[in-house]
Scaffold this motif. Structure first.
Motif, PDB file in Angstrom:
ATOM      1  N   THR A 138     -38.269 -39.497  14.257  1.00  0.00           N
ATOM      2  CA  THR A 138     -38.756 -40.053  13.012  1.00  0.00           C
ATOM      3  C   THR A 138     -40.078 -40.301  12.882  1.00  0.00           C
ATOM      4  O   THR A 138     -40.831 -40.375  11.837  1.00  0.00           O
ATOM      5  CB  THR A 138     -37.900 -41.552  12.634  1.00  0.00           C
ATOM      6  OG1 THR A 138     -38.614 -42.400  13.754  1.00  0.00           O
ATOM      7  CG2 THR A 138     -36.550 -41.772  13.347  1.00  0.00           C
ATOM      8  N   THR A 172     -37.150 -43.000   8.506  1.00  0.00           N
ATOM      9  CA  THR A 172     -37.603 -41.830   8.403  1.00  0.00           C
ATOM     10  C   THR A 172     -37.387 -41.182   7.115  1.00  0.00           C
ATOM     11  O   THR A 172     -36.672 -41.716   6.070  1.00  0.00           O
ATOM     12  CB  THR A 172     -36.658 -41.034   9.332  1.00  0.00           C
ATOM     13  OG1 THR A 172     -36.920 -39.832   9.304  1.00  0.00           O
ATOM     14  CG2 THR A 172     -35.184 -41.011   8.903  1.00  0.00           C
ATOM     15  N   ASP A 198     -37.515 -38.013   6.971  1.00  0.00           N
ATOM     16  CA  ASP A 198     -37.224 -36.301   7.288  1.00  0.00           C
ATOM     17  C   ASP A 198     -35.680 -36.269   6.773  1.00  0.00           C
ATOM     18  O   ASP A 198     -34.856 -36.758   7.383  1.00  0.00           O
ATOM     19  CB  ASP A 198     -37.284 -36.139   8.625  1.00  0.00           C
ATOM     20  CG  ASP A 198     -36.852 -34.840   9.226  1.00  0.00           C
ATOM     21  OD1 ASP A 198     -36.727 -33.999   8.219  1.00  0.00           O
ATOM     22  OD2 ASP A 198     -36.955 -34.653  10.453  1.00  0.00           O
ATOM     23  N   PRO A 199     -35.584 -35.320   5.636  1.00  0.00           N
ATOM     24  CA  PRO A 199     -34.373 -35.253   5.293  1.00  0.00           C
ATOM     25  C   PRO A 199     -33.455 -34.210   6.052  1.00  0.00           C
ATOM     26  O   PRO A 199     -32.269 -34.246   5.938  1.00  0.00           O
ATOM     27  CB  PRO A 199     -34.685 -34.255   3.785  1.00  0.00           C
ATOM     28  CG  PRO A 199     -35.911 -33.569   3.976  1.00  0.00           C
ATOM     29  CD  PRO A 199     -36.609 -34.717   5.012  1.00  0.00           C
ATOM     30  N   THR A 200     -33.908 -33.717   7.069  1.00  0.00           N
ATOM     31  CA  THR A 200     -33.471 -32.700   8.041  1.00  0.00           C
ATOM     32  C   THR A 200     -32.494 -33.657   9.129  1.00  0.00           C
ATOM     33  O   THR A 200     -31.715 -33.160   9.804  1.00  0.00           O
ATOM     34  CB  THR A 200     -34.067 -31.724   8.610  1.00  0.00           C
ATOM     35  OG1 THR A 200     -35.080 -32.218   9.502  1.00  0.00           O
ATOM     36  CG2 THR A 200     -34.794 -30.874   7.621  1.00  0.00           C
ATOM     37  N   LEU A 201     -32.945 -34.893   9.436  1.00  0.00           N
ATOM     38  CA  LEU A 201     -32.391 -35.785  10.316  1.00  0.00           C
ATOM     39  C   LEU A 201     -30.967 -36.333   9.889  1.00  0.00           C
ATOM     40  O   LEU A 201     -30.799 -37.006   8.755  1.00  0.00           O
ATOM     41  CB  LEU A 201     -33.330 -37.074  10.724  1.00  0.00           C
ATOM     42  CG  LEU A 201     -32.634 -37.941  11.690  1.00  0.00           C
ATOM     43  CD1 LEU A 201     -32.468 -37.363  13.124  1.00  0.00           C
ATOM     44  CD2 LEU A 201     -33.707 -39.063  11.834  1.00  0.00           C
ATOM     45  N   THR A 202     -30.099 -35.735  10.467  1.00  0.00           N
ATOM     46  CA  THR A 202     -28.418 -36.177  10.137  1.00  0.00           C
ATOM     47  C   THR A 202     -27.912 -37.206  11.406  1.00  0.00           C
ATOM     48  O   THR A 202     -28.634 -36.878  12.217  1.00  0.00           O
ATOM     49  CB  THR A 202     -27.610 -34.760  10.155  1.00  0.00           C
ATOM     50  OG1 THR A 202     -27.877 -34.207  11.215  1.00  0.00           O
ATOM     51  CG2 THR A 202     -28.443 -33.900   8.685  1.00  0.00           C
ATOM     52  N   ARG A 239     -27.239 -34.788  14.567  1.00  0.00           N
ATOM     53  CA  ARG A 239     -28.341 -34.504  15.401  1.00  0.00           C
ATOM     54  C   ARG A 239     -28.848 -35.807  15.923  1.00  0.00           C
ATOM     55  O   ARG A 239     -29.265 -35.763  17.182  1.00  0.00           O
ATOM     56  CB  ARG A 239     -29.389 -34.184  14.020  1.00  0.00           C
ATOM     57  CG  ARG A 239     -30.742 -33.403  14.847  1.00  0.00           C
ATOM     58  CD  ARG A 239     -31.697 -33.318  13.942  1.00  0.00           C
ATOM     59  NE  ARG A 239     -33.271 -33.254  14.349  1.00  0.00           N
ATOM     60  CZ  ARG A 239     -34.260 -33.165  14.038  1.00  0.00           C
ATOM     61  NH1 ARG A 239     -34.223 -33.476  12.307  1.00  0.00           N
ATOM     62  NH2 ARG A 239     -35.509 -33.126  14.452  1.00  0.00           N
TER      63      ARG A 239
END
Length: 336
Positions: A253, A270, A272-276, A279
């Motif tokens: 993050t 966070t 960050d839109p790519t943090l799922t 993941r």
């Protein structure tokens, strides 16, 4: 297409003795939109409404409301707006119908035209069956609906709603929400102050976050939420696993994690839109962190409010993303 503003203020100021209630208010509200004005108690919301509705005279700055200068054309501003304040303006000794007919006469709508408009509004706000009962016997929700109806007698270009649903039950609140949406769809510009963050999220096209008498942030609800970011939380098997979880969250993050030792939980925010969630779980598993639970929650306007207007006071710990107050102890702690 060039935006036309129903409310446009520049540098509005208002002092009460030594207290600067509004300090350089710059606000732009586009025609046909709902603008939610949010802020902590004492931020200057009601004073700002008082200025923009000509109830208060500014000490400095300028503004135009519905195309009219706030000071030089105050009478024209008043003819162009409707106002519903925090306290009801209806007369409890009069019936609902009598109240609306009285407001119609006060706004210059007399005779059959005033009677027709009163009856139209009683039906629109679901007050037809109670129209001939004294308003003193109305419930809180009915009084607020009658008050809002009174402010719409002349179909204002701009409607100011100052905490219109305070103290109402969810059903009454949603009824007013529906009417506000209808007004916007019909072209009325609405400036709404509220303490209910869900209300602003539901109704507002744009948010103006007021703090210490100034606009601190503006933008759509989605844009303001993006500033704060989503909230990540993981619960681990025991306290010994918390440093490892904190290290993973710090790396993923880029924000400082918060530890809640009583729950063996570690949280962080966070953008960050790519943090799922998959993941996150894979990263914790790779680090050997014994995970019991994990969540990734989108931000709410409550998060925005706490983060962007947070002001530590004596005896109060800071709150919001990046810091958690533990209900059990009244304290929070940052990750080491």
């Amino acid at each position: 297409m060039e935006t036309t503003y129903a409310v446009l203020s520049e540098g509005l100021e208002k002092r009460f003795g030594e207290v600067a209630a509004v300090r350089g208010l710059d606000l732009a509200v586009a025609e046909g939109t709902v603008c939610g004005v949010l802020g902590p108690n004492g931020a200057g919301k009601s004073t700002a409404v008082g200025l923009l509705t000509t109830l208060l005279r500014p000490d400095a700055g300028s503004a135009r409301v519905a195309g009219h200068d706030l000071v030089r054309e105050a009478a024209a501003v008043r003819r162009s707006i409707g106002v519903t304040g925090q306290r009801t303006s209806v007369d409890g000794d009069l019936t609902g119908r009598e109240n609306l007919r009285l407001f119609a006469r006060l706004r210059g709508l007399r005779g059959a035209a005033g009677r027709r408009r009163a009856d139209e509004l009683l039906g629109l706000f679901g007050l037809g069956e109670a129209a001939d009962r004294p308003a003193s016997g109305y419930s809180g929700g009915m009084l607020r609906r009658l008050d809002l109806a009174a402010s719409l007698i002349t179909r204002p270009a701009v409607l100011f709603l100052d905490e219109p649903t305070t103290g109402l039950d969810p059903h009454s609140r949603r009824h007013i929400w529906e009417r506000v949406r209808d007004l916007r769809d019909e072209g009325t510009t609405v400036l709404l102050t509220t303490q209910y963050l869900e209300e602003a999220d539901q109704l507002a096209d744009d948010i103006a976050l007021l703090d210490r008498g100034r606009i601190a942030h503006t933008g759509s609800p989605a844009a303001l939420k993006a500033l704060v970011g989503s909230h990540v939380e993981v619960v681990v098997a025991d306290a010994d696993a918390m440093p490892g979880a904190a290290a993973v969250l710090d790396r993923l993050t880029g924000t400082e994690p918060v530890l809640d030792r009583e729950r063996c939980a570690v949280g962080a925010s966070t953008t960050d839109p790519t943090l799922t969630l998959p993941r996150l779980v894979r990263a914790l598993d790779s680090a050997g962190v014994p995970l019991l639970d994990a969540s990734l929650r989108p931000p709410t306007l409550d998060d925005v409010f706490l983060r962007l207007t947070d002001r530590p006071e004596a005896g109060r710990e800071p709150t919001g993303p990046g810091f958690r107050v533990r209900a059990a102890t009244g304290s929070g702690e940052r990750a080491a």
